[in-house]
Scaffold this active site. Structure first.
Site, PDB file in Angstrom:
ATOM      1  N   HIS A  81      15.339 -12.652  11.971  1.00 57.50           N
ATOM      2  CA  HIS A  81      15.193 -12.437  13.415  1.00 57.50           C
ATOM      3  C   HIS A  81      13.763 -12.501  13.923  1.00 57.50           C
ATOM      4  CE1 HIS A  81      19.267 -10.123  13.796  1.00 57.50           C
ATOM      5  NE2 HIS A  81      19.386 -11.291  13.184  1.00 57.50           N
ATOM      6  N   ARG A 136       4.635   4.152  -2.116  1.00 53.07           N
ATOM      7  CA  ARG A 136       4.834   5.584  -2.338  1.00 53.07           C
ATOM      8  C   ARG A 136       6.207   6.078  -1.884  1.00 53.07           C
ATOM      9  NH1 ARG A 136      -1.221   7.300  -0.542  1.00 53.07           N
ATOM     10  NH2 ARG A 136      -2.198   6.897  -2.566  1.00 53.07           N
ATOM     11  N   ALA A 175       2.506   1.305   3.683  1.00 56.65           N
ATOM     12  CA  ALA A 175       2.614  -0.046   4.241  1.00 56.65           C
ATOM     13  C   ALA A 175       2.075  -0.123   5.662  1.00 56.65           C
ATOM     14  CB  ALA A 175       4.030  -0.606   4.166  1.00 56.65           C
ATOM     15  N   ARG A 185      12.304 -15.383  21.288  1.00 57.74           N
ATOM     16  CA  ARG A 185      11.659 -14.058  21.228  1.00 57.74           C
ATOM     17  C   ARG A 185      10.386 -14.109  20.408  1.00 57.74           C
ATOM     18  NH1 ARG A 185      17.620 -11.729  20.013  1.00 57.74           N
ATOM     19  NH2 ARG A 185      18.389 -11.944  22.152  1.00 57.74           N
ATOM     20  N   GLY A 208      -1.043   0.726   6.905  1.00 54.61           N
ATOM     21  CA  GLY A 208      -2.403   0.198   7.000  1.00 54.61           C
ATOM     22  C   GLY A 208      -2.466  -1.306   6.840  1.00 54.61           C
ATOM     23  N   CYS A 210       0.862  -1.182   0.000  1.00 55.96           N
ATOM     24  CA  CYS A 210       0.000   0.000   0.000  1.00 55.96           C
ATOM     25  C   CYS A 210       0.896   1.228   0.000  1.00 55.96           C
ATOM     26  CB  CYS A 210      -1.005  -0.011   1.151  1.00 55.96           C
ATOM     27  SG  CYS A 210      -0.393   0.387   2.791  1.00 55.96           S
TER      28      CYS A 210
END
Length: 143
Positions: A98, A109, A68, A136, A70, A65
């Protein structure tokens, strides 16, 4: 490898260029839309891509998008998704190595098409390192 891809109107042009690029590299790409560059709501495409990765219909996903943000926020609402925003190739690699990210979110964009293709390819070819990172990643889920 089966890959899910989706975008909004801001990422539509990149999506239409990335699909044949990945297909030529041997990936099976499932396009979740949109089918035109008309204005759309990104959750309508981010949710189906995320569900397909979460249910293992597809191994990994790509969402595109404008910023990015949203699509990443939407994808990360899914319990089994670890969506990462990448605007540099090294970030895409680290997201896999990771964080065991399973969806990469590309900001159309803010980067050019060649870099977007490189980010997608790096994401798809970089393995999760496991080890201390697995500990993690296991702590991310809320349930």
């Amino acid at each position: 490898m089966k890959i899910a891809i989706g975008s909004d109107h801001a990422g539509f042009d990149y999506k239409t260029e990335i699909i044949p690029y990945l297909t030529a590299l041997g990936y099976e790409v499932q396009d979740f839309g949109p089918t035109t560059a008309d204005s759309v709501d990104y959750p309508d495409f981010a949710h189906p891509v995320s569900t397909s990765v979460e249910t293992q219909e597809n191994e990994l996903g790509i969402l595109i998008c404008g910023s990015a943000n949203g699509v990443a926020i939407t994808a990360n609402k899914h319990q089994g998704i670890r969506a990462a925003i990448a605007w540099q190739n090294e970030i895409a690699a680290l997201a896999r190595q990771h964080n065991n990210a399973n969806i990469i979110c590309i900001p159309a964009r803010f980067i050019d098409l060649d870099l977007a293709k490189k980010i997608a390819h790096t994401f798809l070819t970089t393995p999760f390192e496991g080890g201390r990172h697995a500990n993690r990643v296991d702590k991310i889920a809320c349930c």
